[in-house]
Design a protein around this motif. Sequence first.
Motif, short mmCIF file in Angstrom:
data_model
loop_
_atom_site.label_atom_id
_atom_site.label_comp_id
_atom_site.label_asym_id
_atom_site.label_seq_id
_atom_site.Cartn_x
_atom_site.Cartn_y
_atom_site.Cartn_z
N PHE A 1 -79.59 -77.73 1.72
CA PHE A 1 -79.63 -78.13 3.13
C PHE A 1 -81.03 -77.88 3.66
O PHE A 1 -81.56 -76.76 3.52
CB PHE A 1 -78.61 -77.33 3.95
N GLU A 2 -81.62 -78.90 4.24
CA GLU A 2 -82.98 -78.79 4.74
C GLU A 2 -82.99 -78.24 6.16
O GLU A 2 -82.54 -78.90 7.09
CB GLU A 2 -83.67 -80.15 4.68
N THR A 3 -83.51 -77.01 6.30
CA THR A 3 -83.75 -76.47 7.63
C THR A 3 -85.05 -77.08 8.14
O THR A 3 -85.68 -77.90 7.47
CB THR A 3 -83.85 -74.94 7.58
N GLU B 1 -67.62 -70.70 5.49
CA GLU B 1 -68.73 -71.42 6.10
C GLU B 1 -69.97 -70.53 6.04
O GLU B 1 -69.85 -69.31 5.90
CB GLU B 1 -68.43 -71.83 7.54
N VAL B 2 -71.13 -71.16 6.20
CA VAL B 2 -72.40 -70.47 6.02
C VAL B 2 -73.27 -70.69 7.26
O VAL B 2 -73.48 -71.84 7.67
CB VAL B 2 -73.14 -71.00 4.77
N ALA B 3 -73.76 -69.60 7.85
CA ALA B 3 -74.66 -69.69 9.00
C ALA B 3 -76.08 -69.37 8.56
O ALA B 3 -76.31 -68.45 7.78
CB ALA B 3 -74.21 -68.72 10.10
N LEU C 1 -72.69 -74.36 8.38
CA LEU C 1 -72.50 -75.35 7.33
C LEU C 1 -71.18 -75.12 6.61
O LEU C 1 -70.72 -73.98 6.48
CB LEU C 1 -73.64 -75.26 6.30
N GLU C 2 -70.60 -76.20 6.13
CA GLU C 2 -69.45 -76.07 5.24
C GLU C 2 -69.92 -75.46 3.92
O GLU C 2 -70.87 -75.94 3.30
CB GLU C 2 -68.82 -77.44 4.98
N GLY C 3 -69.24 -74.39 3.48
CA GLY C 3 -69.67 -73.73 2.27
C GLY C 3 -69.55 -74.57 1.03
O GLY C 3 -70.35 -74.47 0.10
N TRP D 1 -72.03 -77.39 13.09
CA TRP D 1 -72.71 -77.46 14.39
C TRP D 1 -74.15 -77.00 14.23
O TRP D 1 -74.50 -76.36 13.24
CB TRP D 1 -71.99 -76.67 15.48
N GLU D 2 -74.96 -77.37 15.21
CA GLU D 2 -76.34 -76.95 15.28
C GLU D 2 -76.62 -76.43 16.68
O GLU D 2 -76.14 -77.00 17.67
CB GLU D 2 -77.29 -78.10 14.96
#
Length: 449
Positions: free
Chosen positions: A228-230, A250-252, A263-265, A272-273
């Motif tokens: 996932f690109e931050t 899920e992953v924050a 994010l969905e793990g 959400w953002e």
Amino acid sequence: MVFSLASPVIANQEEVSEKVLTQEPDTKKLLWSFELEAPSYGSGAAADIDGDGKPEVVFGTYYNDEHVYALNGEDGSLLWKFKSEGGPVDTSILLHDLTGDGQPEVVFGDSAYGTLFCLKGDGEVLWKFAGQSGTDSPPAAADLDGDGKIEVVYGTMKKSGKDGFVNVLDGATGNPIWSVEIPGHIQSEPGLADLNGDTVLDVLVANWMGDGKLRALNGKDGEELWGFETKDSVYHGVSIADFDKDKKPEVAIADRNGNVWLLEGESGEPVWESKLTGEYDGAVFAPTNLVKQSGTKAPWLVVCGQHLHMIDGRDGEIKWRNEYGKNSIKRGVAIADIDGNRKPDLVFVVGTRLYAVRAKDGKEIWSEELRIGDKPHEGAGAPLILDLDGDGRLDIFLVMGRGLSDETRPQNYGRAIAIRAGKGKPDKGNQWPTFRGGSQRTGAAPDSP
């Protein structure tokens, strides 16, 4: 109270000072302290490493000291100290039973030289691993593949200006199991969780000065599951929980400029953002952490930058924000009920002041100035919360001091400090004995979400 560097109220490791700091004289007093030649910027950890039934605190020190110390929790007396190979010990300490003998081992990295050490509880070397480069990555530990054996996971900095590495080692021997190259410095602590339901714990790592991507790696072999690109670099790691109660994690993640995602793990797809307001670029340096909510509610997410933010895990809404001036809250928060009302509180350092605030609304419970010298650039590592002296109430441990890496490093100094926190009890799940709450580095205390 401001502590002088040569303050006579500090016991010389032979007697415990009972001098009240300021407020709440029945519950919040100086427990003990220990003089050092530098601060500790990586977090310490606490556990019973010598089998005496009492916790010890273990931490590493910066330039001008460069040791790992083990102190007895009840009085701050020295159990042992271990000299690094030459670099500071900036990695947070891992205390975990790696051999199955019921006693925790001590794992840490020599930051500049890159050696990962595993010590027995008495300070003797069990094994060491020569990493590909230096490391600031706090090691994590768990049985990744379900074979009954513990693995240690950590990251390295770039090698010769190129990629960093994520290494997985056999916990009992230090033998390498797998290693993968990742762009940038892997200064984050790996987060360990079963993301795809195959009963194998997977590895989540971010990078600093790389490609800004959060990666999920298969715990068996390091194969990338998703990325996932931050929007920028990430210094610390992720927080992991089942936010939506679907029995999947899920992953924050938060990048350095205050962009926050859930994010969905399983897939890495965003749920959400959220964007933090009022933050200068690069202020969001600290790890996120999780605050458990009652019932079936999603945990709240603590994000630290120049300000302290509490975010609703369901939708990314910012519940409250506290402002603390221009200093970044660099080391994050520790979480426990310290005032005895059975609701979680946050403990953290801004500059040289230690704060305790309520997680529900950010209201301050107390704060203490802990400056110990007259030099600028004093700071502290992440605090720990546990019962150090066996009196049935929680205490706070941290290391304060001045630590620079330039030609002025001989002027560095430090002090390990233990104070009584309040009326909170060291119940199951109501302690914060290590960085990110536990050895899997998920951002929650054991038995929390």
